[in-house]
Design an enzyme around this catalytic site. Structure first.
Site, PDB file in Angstrom:
ATOM      1  CD  GLN A  27      -8.119   5.387 -26.356  1.00 13.52           C
ATOM      2  OE1 GLN A  27      -7.807   4.485 -25.856  1.00 13.52           O
ATOM      3  NE2 GLN A  27      -7.549   6.361 -26.887  1.00 13.52           N
ATOM      4  CG  HIS A  85      -8.690   9.987 -18.315  1.00 14.65           C
ATOM      5  ND1 HIS A  85      -7.600  10.394 -17.861  1.00 14.65           N
ATOM      6  CD2 HIS A  85      -9.675  10.717 -18.078  1.00 14.65           C
ATOM      7  CE1 HIS A  85      -8.000  11.612 -17.361  1.00 14.65           C
ATOM      8  NE2 HIS A  85      -9.269  12.029 -17.563  1.00 14.65           N
ATOM      9  N   GLY A  89      -7.757   6.773 -30.073  1.00 14.70           N
ATOM     10  CA  GLY A  89      -7.930   5.488 -30.693  1.00 14.70           C
ATOM     11  C   GLY A  89      -7.801   5.110 -32.143  1.00 14.70           C
ATOM     12  CD  GLU A 128      -7.770  15.959 -21.869  1.00 17.17           C
ATOM     13  OE1 GLU A 128      -7.676  14.829 -22.359  1.00 17.17           O
ATOM     14  OE2 GLU A 128      -8.580  16.425 -21.266  1.00 17.17           O
ATOM     15  CB  SER A 163      13.983  30.098 -42.507  1.00 20.46           C
ATOM     16  OG  SER A 163      13.135  30.955 -41.960  1.00 20.46           O
TER      17      SER A 163
END
Length: 332
Positions: free
Chosen positions: A28, A108, A134, A195, A252
């Protein structure tokens, strides 16, 4: 509809004459620092003494200082080091330099939400969280686009925290794709849940279970790898591009029927109940306390789990097969 912000909503002049300190130069950190620099922002990178990233950052034309000096010299301090080290770095090197009127930013919300970091009330506290790793964020920016982002304000001492946050989001490219208002609580809890149950924990557990089921039934490990791991990217790319409908349109009719009729047999209500338990541990702080304790106690369990998973048969088979796929090397 949730409010989304784009280029015209962000005023980059709010960053003029200001120094943005990017603390850390990992995945990041390098993306934030370089994107901001190329957007005309005055950037300084804060690194610990002896960091191997110093040469990379300086080689990209960035000014590098110690974390404490960068915090002292910055008007906006963006925290981009790992969650488990952030609180200690903050107390030692950042907090002493958070003068009134400065902005403390995060990508975060973990440390603010779980209160391992409690900033002074004279400081703006906000978050710009790009929704991509990042390296992907940087790659997309250099092509003239951007990744979506989240914006949250925890503390608005100046009355301008939201506007400055939007300007920062534009500087790193997020307003090119759209920025969503959120809160530190929502971002932290949804991020950890995603996560653990889907993006990392859920997917890898599903892949391993499928691989083991086929191998135990007598199928070649190589065939099991191709079916359970390799082809996953093809499906994820379709989902990413156009959602479930587009994925089902692209496969398919046999695959689509199997999706509808057998998927719920594997991911049933028991899985959803387990997900609710995981979410509850995120919401009540049990996971955060466990992770903080794991790091405080030397990360022994974490390292053991890392070792065990690295030794799973699918990793050995996959490494050999990927070694023969020259197109993967070309992509790197």
């Amino acid at each position: 509809m949730a409010k989304m912000y784009y280029e015209n909503d962000a005023d980059m002049s709010l960053l003029e004459g200001k120094v943005v300190g990017v603390m850390g130069y990992g995945s990041q950190g390098h993306a934030h620092a370089l994107n901001l620099k190329e957007s005309g922002v005055d950037v300084v990178v804060g690194l610990y003494e002896g960091s191997k990233s110093r040469e990379k950052a300086e080689g990209s034309g960035l000014r590098v200082e110690s974390v404490a000096d960068a915090a002292r010299d910055s008007d906006i301090v963006m925290m981009l080091m790992p969650d488990h080290t952030m609180a200690g770095v903050y107390r030692e090197s950042i907090e002493p330099h958070l003068d009134a009127g400065k902005t403390l930013m995060f990508a975060h919300g973990f440390n603010i939400h779980y209160q391992t970091i409690v900033p002074p009330d004279t400081t703006d506290v906000s978050m710009v969280a790009p929704k991509a790793p990042g390296h992907r964020m940087r790659e997309v920016f250099t092509r003239g686009s951007g990744v979506p982002g989240l914006l949250a304000v925890h503390q608005d001492a100046s009355g301008m925290a939201h506007q400055v946050g939007l300007a920062y989001a534009r500087g790193v490219g997020c307003t090119r794709a759209g920025v969503l208002d959120t809160t530190f609580k929502e971002e932290t809890e949804t991020d950890l849940f995603g996560e653990q149950t889907i993006l990392c924990g859920g997917v890898t557990a599903l892949i391993k279970a499928g691989f083991e089921t086929l191998v135990e039934a007598g199928y070649q490990p190589e065939s099991a790898y191709f079916e359970c791991m390799h082809e996953l990217k093809l499906i994820v790319d379709l989902l990413y591009q156009g959602g479930m409908e587009y994925m089902r349109y692209s496969v398919s009719d046999t695959a689509e029927y199997g999706d509808y009729s057998r998927g719920p047999a594997v991911i049933d209500e028991r899985v959803k109940e387990n997900m609710k338990k995981v979410l509850e541990e995120v919401q009540n702080g049990a996971f955060a306390r466990e992770w903080i304790a794991e790091n405080d106690e030397g990360r022994h369990r974490f390292m053991q789990m890392r070792k065990e998973n690295a030794e799973h048969p699918i990793e050995h088979v996959g490494k050999e097969l990927r070694g023969m796929m020259s197109f993967l090397k070309d992509a790197d």
